[in-house]
Design an enzyme around this catalytic site. Structure first.
Site, short mmCIF file in Angstrom:
data_model
loop_
_atom_site.label_atom_id
_atom_site.label_comp_id
_atom_site.label_asym_id
_atom_site.label_seq_id
_atom_site.Cartn_x
_atom_site.Cartn_y
_atom_site.Cartn_z
N GLY A 108 0.75 -1.28 -0.22
CA GLY A 108 -0.03 0.14 -0.09
C GLY A 108 0.85 1.27 -0.07
N SER A 109 0.51 2.10 0.81
CA SER A 109 0.99 3.74 0.59
C SER A 109 2.42 3.89 1.19
CB SER A 109 0.14 4.69 0.99
OG SER A 109 -1.07 4.83 0.42
N ILE A 110 3.06 2.81 1.97
CA ILE A 110 4.46 3.05 2.05
C ILE A 110 5.24 3.07 0.96
CG2 ILE A 110 4.11 2.23 4.57
CD1 ILE A 110 5.52 -0.35 3.58
#
Length: 335
Positions: free
Chosen positions: A74-76
Site C-alpha cells: 500500500g501507501s508506504i
C-alpha cells in the site's frame, strides 16, 4: 527490544510482523512475528504431535513472517515513488491533483482516494500535502510523468526484489510487471502486484534515515569459539546508494509531515509513512507503518494483517502506528 516488538503484536492478538534495524549499519535489532511457537514445546514425548499440529495451524506459525512473508505494501511504497519523483523534476511544492477520483491511463477504470475524498478537500495540492495525507490520485498523476522504467529503477535501489542472506528464510518481494501506464499507476501506490516483507519495509525506511545509503541487513554480529574469542565479525556492507543525501533529506521532511498527519500522532520527532493495502474484495486491509527516529539510529517496519482488531475500518495509522512508535521508544541505543 525483541520482547517489546513481540509483545506489541501478541498483546492485542494481531497476526503480523515487526522489524527494527540500525540504519547506519544494517544490524537487525528486532525481528518478531505472530503467530509463532515456543521451541521448548518441541522437546519430550509429545514433540511429534506438537510439530504436526504446528504444521496444520492457521497463520503458519513455523514461518518467519517478518522476513519471508510478502504482502502488498500500500501507501508506504509512496516513499519509493516520491524518491523517483524528486529526482525527476518534482519538489515538495509541486502541484498535483487533489481530485477524489482519477482514470487510470489508457483505460476507463477509475481509482479513488481513501474514502473517496478529495485530498485535503482541494482540487489541487502540493506534493507535501499529497504525501502527508497519502492521496492516491496525486501519485497516479505523478506516475504518468515518471513512467515504468524510473519506478523500476528506484524500487530496485530501495531493495524491492532483493532476497537477503540472513541464515533464515527470507523472500524477495516484487514490483511486478509494468506493461502499461495503468499497471505503473497502480504499482506507484503499492497495489497491483507489488509486495514487500516487513524486513524490506524497515530497510526502506532505514535507507532514508541513512542519508540515502541502503545497508545490507544482517542478524549475526559475531561468531566466537568456546573461549569467546572472535572467529568472525560481521562488517557493515553498503548494498546500494538509493538516493543522494539531498533527496533523502527532502524525503525525511516529507515523512515528518506524514507523521504529524497520522492518526495517533503524539508530538514525537519521528519520520514515518503509513499504508493501508487492499488485497481482496471484502477483506480487511493489511496495514503498515514505517518510521525512524533520527536521534537514535533505529528504523522500523510493521505490518498487521487483515486489519487487526478493526477489520475493514483499519488503517496503518490506527493499528500499526502505535506498535512502531512503541518499538522506537523502547530502543535505548548503544551504551
Amino acid at each position: 527490544l525483541q520482547q517489546a516488538a513481540y509483545d506489541q503484536l501478541v498483546g492485542p492478538g494481531y497476526e503480523g510482523s515487526a522489524v527494527a534495524i540500525q540504519p547506519s549499519t544494517g544490524k537487525i535489532l528486532a525481528m518478531a512475528s505472530n503467530p509463532g511457537y515456543n521451541p521448548n514445546d518441541l522437546m519430550g514425548d509429545s514433540a511429534e504431535d506438537v510439530w504436526a499440529n504446528l504444521q496444520e495451524q492457521e497463520g503458519q506459525p513455523l514461518v518467519n513472517h517478518a522476513g519471508a512473508e510478502t504482502l502488498p505494501p500500500g501507501s508506504i511504497f509512496k516513499i519509493i515513488t516520491t524518491a523517483a519523483g524528486l529526482n525527476n523534476g518534482f519538489n515538495p511544492s509541486s502541484t498535483l491533483t487533489g481530485s477524489n477520483v482519477i482514470t487510470l491511463p489508457d483505460t476507463v477504470t477509475e481509482l479513488t482516494n481513501y474514502a473517496n475524498q478529495k485530498c485535503n478537500g482541494q482540487d489541487a495540492v502540493t506534493l507535501q500535502t499529497a504525501f502527508a495525507l497519502s492521496c492516491n490520485t496525486a501519485f497516479v498523476e505523478m506516475s504518468e510523468q515518471l513512467g515504468a522504467d524510473e519506478l523500476r529503477k528506484y524500487a530496485k535501489a530501495f531493495g524491492v526484489g532483493e532476497n537477503y542472506d540472513l541464515g533464515v528464510s527470507t523472500s524477495a518481494g516484487t514490483l511486478g510487471d509494468l506493461p502499461d501506464g495503468a499497471a505503473t499507476a497502480q504499482s506507484a501506490i503499492g497495489q497491483r502486484d507489488v509486495t514487500m516483507t516487513a524486513l524490506q519495509a524497515a530497510v526502506m525506511a532505514g535507507t532514508v534515515a541513512n542519508k540515502g545509503t541502503r545497508m545490507q541487513p544482517y542478524l549475526v554480529n559475531r561468531i566466537t569459539d568456546s573461549q569467546m574469542k572472535d572467529i568472525r565479525t560481521t562488517k557493515p556492507k553498503k548494498a546500494d546508494q538509493a538516493v543522494n543525501e539531498e533527496t533523502a533529506a527532502t524525503l525525511t521532511d516529507l515523512m515528518y509531515a506524514s507523521e504529524r498527519s497520522s492518526a495517533g500522532y503524539d508530538g514525537n520527532g519521528f519520520a514515518s509513512k503509513t499504508g493501508t493495502a487492499e488485497h481482496g474484495e471484502g477483506l480487511a486491509p493489511h496495514v503498515w507503518y514505517v518510521a525512524f527516529d533520527p536521534e537514535r539510529d533505529i528504523a522500523v517496519g510493521v505490518v498487521v494483517k487483515n486489519g487487526g482488531n478493526l477489520g475493514e475500518s483499519a488503517t496503518g495509522g490506527k493499528v500499526s502506528g502505535p506498535i512502531g512508535r512503541a518499538i522506537l521508544r523502547a530502543y535505548q541505543g548503544e551504551q
